[in-house]
Motif scaffolding. Structure first.
Motif, mmCIF file in Angstrom:
data_model
loop_
_atom_site.group_PDB
_atom_site.id
_atom_site.type_symbol
_atom_site.label_atom_id
_atom_site.label_comp_id
_atom_site.label_asym_id
_atom_site.label_seq_id
_atom_site.Cartn_x
_atom_site.Cartn_y
_atom_site.Cartn_z
ATOM 1 N N ALA A 23 33.264 -38.652 39.266
ATOM 2 C CA ALA A 23 32.161 -39.506 38.827
ATOM 3 C C ALA A 23 32.229 -40.878 39.497
ATOM 4 O O ALA A 23 31.225 -41.392 39.992
ATOM 5 N N ILE A 24 33.426 -41.448 39.530
ATOM 6 C CA ILE A 24 33.545 -42.802 40.086
ATOM 7 C C ILE A 24 33.686 -42.720 41.588
ATOM 8 O O ILE A 24 34.581 -42.076 42.108
ATOM 9 N N LEU A 26 31.285 -43.971 45.376
ATOM 10 C CA LEU A 26 30.357 -44.901 46.010
ATOM 11 C C LEU A 26 29.127 -45.131 45.145
ATOM 12 O O LEU A 26 28.466 -46.149 45.261
ATOM 13 N N GLY A 27 28.822 -44.160 44.273
ATOM 14 C CA GLY A 27 27.693 -44.348 43.362
ATOM 15 C C GLY A 27 27.873 -45.604 42.533
ATOM 16 O O GLY A 27 26.936 -46.371 42.326
ATOM 17 N N TYR A 102 26.936 -38.975 51.990
ATOM 18 C CA TYR A 102 28.083 -39.604 51.320
ATOM 19 C C TYR A 102 29.237 -39.784 52.305
ATOM 20 O O TYR A 102 29.919 -40.815 52.319
ATOM 21 N N SER A 230 25.644 -40.973 39.872
ATOM 22 C CA SER A 230 26.891 -41.597 39.457
ATOM 23 C C SER A 230 27.687 -40.701 38.514
ATOM 24 O O SER A 230 28.916 -40.645 38.589
ATOM 25 N N SER A 232 27.551 -37.569 38.535
ATOM 26 C CA SER A 232 27.683 -36.259 39.212
ATOM 27 C C SER A 232 26.999 -35.148 38.416
ATOM 28 O O SER A 232 27.528 -34.055 38.253
ATOM 29 N N MET A 235 24.356 -31.014 39.587
ATOM 30 C CA MET A 235 24.677 -30.411 40.883
ATOM 31 C C MET A 235 25.891 -29.505 40.772
ATOM 32 O O MET A 235 26.629 -29.307 41.729
ATOM 33 N N SER A 326 35.385 -38.228 45.303
ATOM 34 C CA SER A 326 34.045 -37.701 45.026
ATOM 35 C C SER A 326 33.644 -36.664 46.079
ATOM 36 O O SER A 326 33.052 -35.642 45.750
ATOM 37 N N ALA A 329 35.050 -33.360 45.392
ATOM 38 C CA ALA A 329 34.333 -32.675 44.319
ATOM 39 C C ALA A 329 33.064 -32.037 44.886
ATOM 40 O O ALA A 329 32.722 -30.901 44.554
ATOM 41 N N LEU A 330 32.381 -32.766 45.755
ATOM 42 C CA LEU A 330 31.144 -32.251 46.338
ATOM 43 C C LEU A 330 31.411 -31.001 47.183
ATOM 44 O O LEU A 330 30.687 -30.013 47.104
HETATM 45 N N1 PFF Z 1 29.436 -39.541 41.250
HETATM 46 C C1 PFF Z 1 29.863 -39.905 42.562
HETATM 47 C C2 PFF Z 1 29.655 -41.368 42.766
HETATM 48 O O1 PFF Z 1 29.171 -42.038 41.864
HETATM 49 O O2 PFF Z 1 29.976 -41.844 43.828
HETATM 50 C C3 PFF Z 1 29.150 -39.167 43.624
HETATM 51 C C4 PFF Z 1 29.170 -37.751 43.382
HETATM 52 C C5 PFF Z 1 30.353 -37.071 43.351
HETATM 53 C C6 PFF Z 1 28.009 -37.129 43.177
HETATM 54 C C7 PFF Z 1 30.367 -35.765 43.103
HETATM 55 C C8 PFF Z 1 28.019 -35.815 42.938
HETATM 56 C C9 PFF Z 1 29.175 -35.166 42.888
HETATM 57 F F1 PFF Z 1 29.118 -33.910 42.657
#
Ligand code: PFF
Length: 479
Positions: A23-24, A26-27, A102, A230, A232, A235, A326, A329-330
């Protein structure tokens, strides 16, 4: 130690850190401050917080439940019924497209990190440009592509390690360190002359941006997109992570802790960047370059000397790592979607090969974002608005045609994610109204806000998503 071919979290803490790590990123550090900066400061903040409470927490809960219930990632929808398969496909496409831009941004943070490292040993790390380096880097296409490739390669190597070995270990160490350095920098910035204006911009009630009612919907759309990104959401990330979670874990607790921590980090990022802007003369509305433009000034011009270089290095290093937690995770969602399909067909999936193929494809799709100078014009590759012969820039918030990043952003944050969330809410609210509650109560936990969640899935979230989608469609046709 993996319990089966899919893998399972080693500990609750590991799961939590990986979810928070996803979650934490670049968002929070890049997206939140720049979107707040160009969408009215306080007004944006208020709408954002309301959205997280009303929609973000129930959506996260829904995804954890879906994942654990079905024991799979984006394939969860297909497992419930063939009819719902398409929601899974939409969810799977988002991380693919998001990671493509990203990784460009992650690569840029790596470039800044190395720049400061080189300065520590006495060389010029920013090609003689000092704190104007951002504009220079955007047009250095070779460097942009190289750093995109590096970010993708690092992400891929970690994902190849699998759930526990790679993702979990990595996240546990990094998130706490990032929190500490953020707080240190916030304190430094607070001592700078002019910082107070930045706090006012964030916290002093001011809704002047809504003088034009249509801008309310623009801000709502931007804040909703930011929330999905932010947290996540929508998706498959939290579905995938939930699927690795054992039955006795408390879903509801995690569905509150993750958004809460994420929002704290976004606020911290704002409290670092907004006062830095007012103290060092950077426009709040500088757009996607804000994190780079304002913070580099803090280190080079504010702190200066060796201290500035060392803190600058540490800062960009941790931002880069947060971006990588992040990114993994993607890439993991993409990889897991294929691993699971193959397992279901009785095949023996090759995780490494699957990650490699995705990494290459994502790199290629990311090239336009690395090559159009974020729509500053006259770059190696034309931005969408140049290709279409349009004027650049929408008022205030980003328009989809400003640059390739915004175009990808519009497809994902703007359309697919709200649409996915709408369908998921309707599904869980009306068709399968017991799923979340039953899953939450596994292991003897009580589902505390069952009443609110029900209304949220049935009515509140669908209404918000319809407004967001409508606003997006309007913005699109209003070229
Ligand atoms: N939530 C991450 C961020 O705020 O940077 C970005 C992100 C990570 C989006 C993983 C989606 C995801 F599946």
């Amino acid at each position: 130690m993996q319990e089966n071919k899919r893998g399972q979290w080693g500990s609750s803490f590991g799961f939590l850190m990986a979810s928070i790590g996803s979650a934490i990123g670049l968002g929070n550090l890049w997206g939140f401050p720049y979107k707040m900066g160009s969408s009215g400061g306080f007004a944006f903040l208020v709408i954002y917080l309301i959205l997280v409470l009303l929609a973000g927490i129930p959506l996260m809960m829904a995804e954890f439940s879906l994942g654990r219930k079905t024991g799979t990632g984006v394939g969860a929808y297909a497992k419930l019924s063939e009819k719902y398969k398409v929601i899974g496909w939409m969810a799977a496409f988002c991380p693919f497209l998001i990671l493509s831009f990203y990784a460009v941004l992650a690569g840029m943070t790596l470039r800044y990190c190395l720049g400061f490292l080189v300065q520590i040993v006495g060389f010029d790390g920013f090609s003689g440009q000092g704190s104007g380096f951002f504009g220079f880097l955007l047009y250095d296409t070779k460097a942009m592509v190289l750093f995109l490739a590096l970010a993708m390669a690092i992400t891929m190597i970690i994902v190849m390690g699998g759930v526990q070995g790679g993702i979990e270990k990595f996240s546990k160490a990094v998130m706490p360190a990032l929190g500490v350095i953020l707080i240190g920098i916030i304190i430094f910035v607070a001592t700078q002359e002019g910082a107070a204006d930045g706090y006012k911009f964030m916290f002093k009630p001011d809704f002047t941006i809504f003088a034009d009612p249509s801008s309310f919907f623009g801000v709502l759309k931007t804040a909703a997109g930011q929330m999905f990104f932010s947290l996540s959401l929508a998706m498959g990330i939290n579905i995938t992570f939930g699927s690795y979670l054992s039955k006795e874990k408390n879903l509801q607790k995690n569905a509150v802790i993750v958004p809460f921590s994420d929002t704290i980090f976004a606020l911290l990022a704002g409290m670092m960047i907004m006062p830095a802007c007012s103290a060092f003369g950077v426009d709040y509305g500088a757009g996607p370059g804000l994190l780079f433009a304002s913070m580099q000034k803090v280190f080079l011009d504010g702190m200066g000397g060796m201290v500035g270089n060392v803190v600058g290095f540490l800062f960009y290093f941790l931002v880069f790592i947060a971006a990588i937690t992040s990114s993994i995770a993607l890439l993991e969602v993409c990889t897991a979607s294929v691993v699971d399909r193959q397992l279901a067909k009785g095949k023996d999936p090759n995780r490494k090969k699957i990650s490699l193929i995705f990494a290459i494809a994502i790199f290629i799709v990311g090239l336009p974002t690395a090559m159009d100078a974020l729509g500053s014009g006259g770059a190696a590759l034309k931005a969408p608005f140049e290709l279409l012969g349009l004027e650049a820039g929408g008022a205030g918030y980003a328009m989809w045609n400003d640059c390739w990043l915004d175009f990808y952003d519009m497809i994902t944050e703007g359309v697919l994610m709200p649409l996915g969330a709408l369908l998921m809410s309707l599904l869980l609210g009306w068709k399968l109204p017991k799923l979340v509650q039953e899953e939450c109560e596994e292991g003897g936990h009580t589902f505390k806000f069952a009443g609110y969640f029900k209304v949220a899935y049935r009515i509140i979230i669908p209404i918000i998503m319809v407004i967001v989608l409508y606003t997006q469609i309007q913005a699109f046709f209003n070229l």
